[in-house]
Structures are given as structure tokens and as C-alpha cells.
Design a protein around this motif. Structure first.
Motif, PDB file in Angstrom:
ATOM      1  N   ASP A 375       0.826  -1.219   0.004  1.00 18.86           N
ATOM      2  CA  ASP A 375      -0.121   0.182   0.086  1.00 18.86           C
ATOM      3  C   ASP A 375       0.796   1.063  -0.145  1.00 18.86           C
ATOM      4  O   ASP A 375       1.600   1.507   0.954  1.00 18.86           O
ATOM      5  N   PRO A 376       0.950   1.881  -0.788  1.00 15.38           N
ATOM      6  CA  PRO A 376       1.785   3.121  -1.252  1.00 15.38           C
ATOM      7  C   PRO A 376       1.382   4.220  -0.194  1.00 15.38           C
ATOM      8  O   PRO A 376       2.234   5.163   0.112  1.00 15.38           O
ATOM      9  N   LYS A 377       0.173   4.103   0.759  1.00 14.44           N
ATOM     10  CA  LYS A 377       0.232   5.129   1.630  1.00 14.44           C
ATOM     11  C   LYS A 377       0.769   4.969   3.007  1.00 14.44           C
ATOM     12  O   LYS A 377       0.933   5.753   3.640  1.00 14.44           O
ATOM     13  N   HIS A 378       1.305   3.655   3.202  1.00 11.55           N
ATOM     14  CA  HIS A 378       1.836   3.350   4.386  1.00 11.55           C
ATOM     15  C   HIS A 378       3.329   3.012   4.167  1.00 11.55           C
ATOM     16  O   HIS A 378       4.032   2.686   5.097  1.00 11.55           O
ATOM     17  N   TYR A 379       3.863   2.793   2.709  1.00 16.78           N
ATOM     18  CA  TYR A 379       5.188   2.247   2.492  1.00 16.78           C
ATOM     19  C   TYR A 379       5.825   3.295   1.617  1.00 16.78           C
ATOM     20  O   TYR A 379       4.939   3.409   0.460  1.00 16.78           O
TER      21      TYR A 379
END
Length: 447
Positions: A375-379
Motif C-alpha cells: 500500500d503506497p500510503k503506508h510504505y
């Protein structure tokens, strides 16, 4: 009715002066009322023979006609002798003049003789006849071989190994001889993608794009002919996330036991081995699920079978190969943390000296990968790039303990100086079992 010989009409009585009565009695001429019409001709009791009848009668005075036989009536007495097999002789054909035509020579008897001789020779030399048909017609006189059954791509984990096949020596013309992979899908046909559905933070369209990226990575890493021939896998590297790409580049530049690039990419030293044709047989499956953290986890499990022929230096390299001095016997190669690789060597001694480079072999590579899309929002990752979470691989018919960035198949026609296998014998085609770490160099039951 006047006639041509008498232009004047005859007298109707016989007493005229100069009458026609020869008796001189003066009686009426009996032919005076005679009319030579059609009724007179049809009523004649004596008829003139036709021209053809007179011609044949004149000819037969000197050359009597020959009885053709077969035209007898019930009053002719006993019938003539019958022909072969009790058949009645056929009546002779006559020409337009009634003479018997000369009989044509039959074609059935010579043909029967030729066929009889052929059958006798074939019975006496069946193998020779089969060879002749094979050389001249390209097919054996025996029954055509049964077609290889087509095996569909996997949809679930198999429960048993493929059936045993004849242990035939593969050649350049028949590289799949004796391999259960002959009916497997070819190349990308095996990469059947599951239906894309929304998972975690990714929509169905995004999951479909991720699955296509996984397929492209498998193709570029294991099926690209240039990569198989030892070229640098630039297309595969471009699909990897930044950290994985850096690790793969380091392995390519400095291959070691712990960082072996063949765990990522299937490569052969072109001096030693070359792909036969362009076909690679593949079997396996792809699945995916959520990673529990909003991302997608894709599972791939595929076996690749490569038909190979010797390279220009294959014999020399096979004779000079030795175990690397810094590698202890029985060591395992760690592809990445959490994954292991077990090179399996096929040990065979030199066979027929005249086999040359017509004999081929096969190397079977199985790779099991877990690929994650975070998930690009968390990583801090690129959501379109692949992150290899876990890699396991197994190479059947590749020299043990050689870590130079290439796989090293062994050809039966060249004597190998690799160490004798001390590990178990495994079936590289058996996909019903998981890849297990091995601490010894083993052998394969078939290639």
C-alpha cells in the motif's frame, strides 16, 4: 408399269399385228397386267441376297470362318470345356467383318505376381521394410505413434508426479523425447492469470495491472531467449522495486554462493549450452490474496523445462570443471533471506563417442515466488513495482556448487568431473511436493 428395257407399253392382247404372244395363238400376254410395286416385292417368295451376304459367301469359299465358341444352342450337343475355376469361357469379340478379335493380354496376373513377391519380402524382412518407409516416406510402416496428450495449465496443486515416460535419449531433432513436459503448455501459455478483483486498497483494474506485471517479470526472467543465452536481464530488472533491483544487480556483477543470480534469472553460459529452437515448456499456476496490510500478495509456482545442446566449448568446460575450493561439500545456496536453492546434478559417464553434438539434454528449473505490492500510503514503495518477499528454486541437471551466475547442464556424451552425488535422488517433474532445502548434492531420476 413401264420398265427400263421396254420404252413402249406392251400390247394388252396377243392378236395385234406383231403381237408379243410367242405362241402365235393370239391369246392375251400373262404379264400384261403385272405391276412391280411394293406389294409385289414384299410378296416375292424368292429374295435377292444382300451385298454383305454375297461378299461374305465369296470370302468364306477360300477362308472358312472360325468358330469363336461360346455361341451354342441346345441342339449343338455337349458344351465345350469350361475355363479355370469352372467358369464358362467368354464369347470372343468379333470385328465388324465377323472375325474374332485378338485377345488383349491381361494385367491382373502380373500385378498379382508383383504383390505376392512384395508380401513375401516384407514378411521376411519387416525391419528393413520399416526402415525403407521411414527413409523414403518419412514415416514408419508400423502404426503411427500415439499423439502426445495436451496438458492444460494447472488450476490447483497436483496430487502426484507426471507419469513415467520411456527413457529415450533426446536429440536435436527430437529434444522432448522421453520428457513428460512434451505435452505441457509452451512459454507464456502457462501463465494463466486469475480473474482480477478488488483487494485491499487496490481496485480490480489495479490488481489486473499488477498481475500483468508479474506475468511480464516471469517471461523476461525465464523465457527471454537473450537472457537464457546469458545476456543481462534488463527488462526484468526494470520491473523490480528499488531494493530488489539493487540486490539483483549486485548478484549479476559478483555472483557468489549466497547471492546467486540464477535464483532470479535463468541463464546459461553460451560457450557451454544453447537452447534447442525457441520452445520452453512451462507448467504451474498463479494466485493472489490480500497481504493483511492493505496490499496484494501474488503467489507463483512454475517449472520451466529447457532443451539444450552443447555449446562450442562444452566438452572442454566439462573436462576442466572442479569444485570451487572455497565451497564445502554439501553447502546450500541461499537465494534470498527465506529462500533456498538446491542445485541437483545429473551424473552420467561418457556414452557413444560418435554421438557428437547431436545428443541434447534438458535442465528443469522450478521457481516459487511470493511477490508483494505494498500500500503506497503506508510504505515508501512504487505500487507498480514488484517486491520479492520469498524465493525458492530448484534446478535439475545443473552442476553442484558452481556459482558463476549460470546454470551448467551436463551432457551425456561428455564425461563429467563433478563430484559424485551424495544426496537423495529426486524427480524434477514432481510438482506435488514442496521445494525442500537440501544439504547435499543429489541427482535427478529423469530429465
Amino acid at each position: 408399269m413401264p420398265i427400263a428395257e421396254d420404252p413402249e407399253p406392251r400390247p394388252s392382247r396377243g392378236d395385234e399385228p406383231g403381237g408379243s404372244d410367242p405362241s402365235g395363238t393370239g391369246e392375251k400376254d400373262p404379264f400384261a397386267d403385272l405391276v412391280l410395286d411394293d406389294a409385289f416385292v414384299r410378296g416375292a417368295t424368292v429374295k435377292e441376297q444382300s451385298g454383305r451376304t454375297r461378299m461374305l459367301s465369296a470370302r468364306w469359299k477360300h477362308t472358312p470362318p472360325v468358330d469363336p465358341g461360346g455361341r451354342r444352342s441346345v441342339n449343338d450337343g455337349p458344351s465345350a470345356a469350361k475355363g479355370r475355376f469352372g467358369r464358362k469361357p467368354k464369347p470372343a469379340a468379333l470385328d465388324p467383318w465377323g472375325n474374332p478379335r485378338p485377345r488383349r493380354r491381361g494385367w491382373r496376373a502380373p500385378l498379382l505376381v508383383v504383390l505376392t513377391i512384395a508380401v513375401v519380402l516384407s514378411v521376411m524382412n519387416v525391419d528393413g521394410l520399416r526402415t525403407w518407409f521411414s527413409d523414403h516416406l518419412g514415416k514408419s510402416s508400423s502404426a503411427a505413434p500415439a499423439p502426445v496428450p495436451t496438458v492444460a495449465p494447472e488450476t490447483a496443486k497436483p496430487t502426484a508426479a507426471p507419469p513415467t515416460t520411456p527413457d529415450d535419449q533426446p536429440t536435436v531433432d527430437h529434444p522432448w523425447k522421453g520428457s513428460p513436459a512434451e505435452g505441457w503448455p509452451t512459454g507464456q501459455e502457462a501463465f494463466v492469470l486469475p480473474e482480477a478483483k478488488a483487494v485491499g486498497v487496490f481496485s480490480a483494474d489495479e490488481v489486473a495491472s499488477q498481475l500483468q506485471s508479474v506475468k511480464a517479470y516471469l517471461t523476461a526472467s525465464n523465457l527471454d531467449p537473450q537472457v537464457i543465452a546469458g545476456a543481462r536481464p534488463e527488462a526484468s530488472l526494470a520491473l523490480l522495486d528499488r531494493a530488489d533491483r539493487a540486490n539483483a544487480v549486485a548478484a549479476l556483477d559478483h555472483p557468489t554462493k549466497d547471492t546467486d543470480p540464477t535464483s532470479w534469472f535463468t541463464r546459461f553460459d553460451p560457450r557451454e549450452a544453447a537452447l534447442v529452437g525457441t520452445t520452453v515448456k512451462v507448467q504451474g499456476r498463479i494466485s493472489y490474496e490480500g497481504d493483511g496490510d492493505g496490499g496484494v500478495l501474488v503467489h507463483t509456482d512454475f517449472t520451466f523445462v529447457y532443451p539444450l545442446q552443447p555449446g562450442p566449448d562444452a566438452e572442454k568446460l566439462a573436462s576442466s570443471r572442479r569444485r570451487t575450493p572455497d565451497t564445502a561439500p554439501g553447502g546450500t545456496a541461499t537465494a534470498k533471506p527465506g529462500g533456498t536453492a538446491k542445485p541437483v546434478g545429473l551424473v552420467s559417464r561418457a556414452a557413444a563417442a560418435d554421438s557428437g553434438d547431436t545428443w541434447t539434454t534438458r535442465t528443469i528449473v522450478r521457481k516459487v515466488d511470493d511477490i508483494r505490492f505494498y500500500d503506497p500510503k503506508h510504505y515508501k514503495v512504487d505500487a507498480k513495482k514488484l517486491v520479492l518477499v520469498k524465493t525458492q528454486w530448484d534446478a535439475g541437471n545443473s552442476a553442484c556448487d558452481v556459482y558463476d551466475g549460470f546454470l551448467h547442464p551436463q551432457f551425456q556424451q561428455f564425461e563429467s568431473h563433478d563430484p559424485e552425488p551424495t544426496g537423495p535422488t529426486t524427480d524434477p517433474y514432481d510438482r506435488s511436493k514442496d521445494i525442500a532445502p537440501a544439504d547435499q548434492c543429489g541427482s535427478v531420476s529423469r530429465t
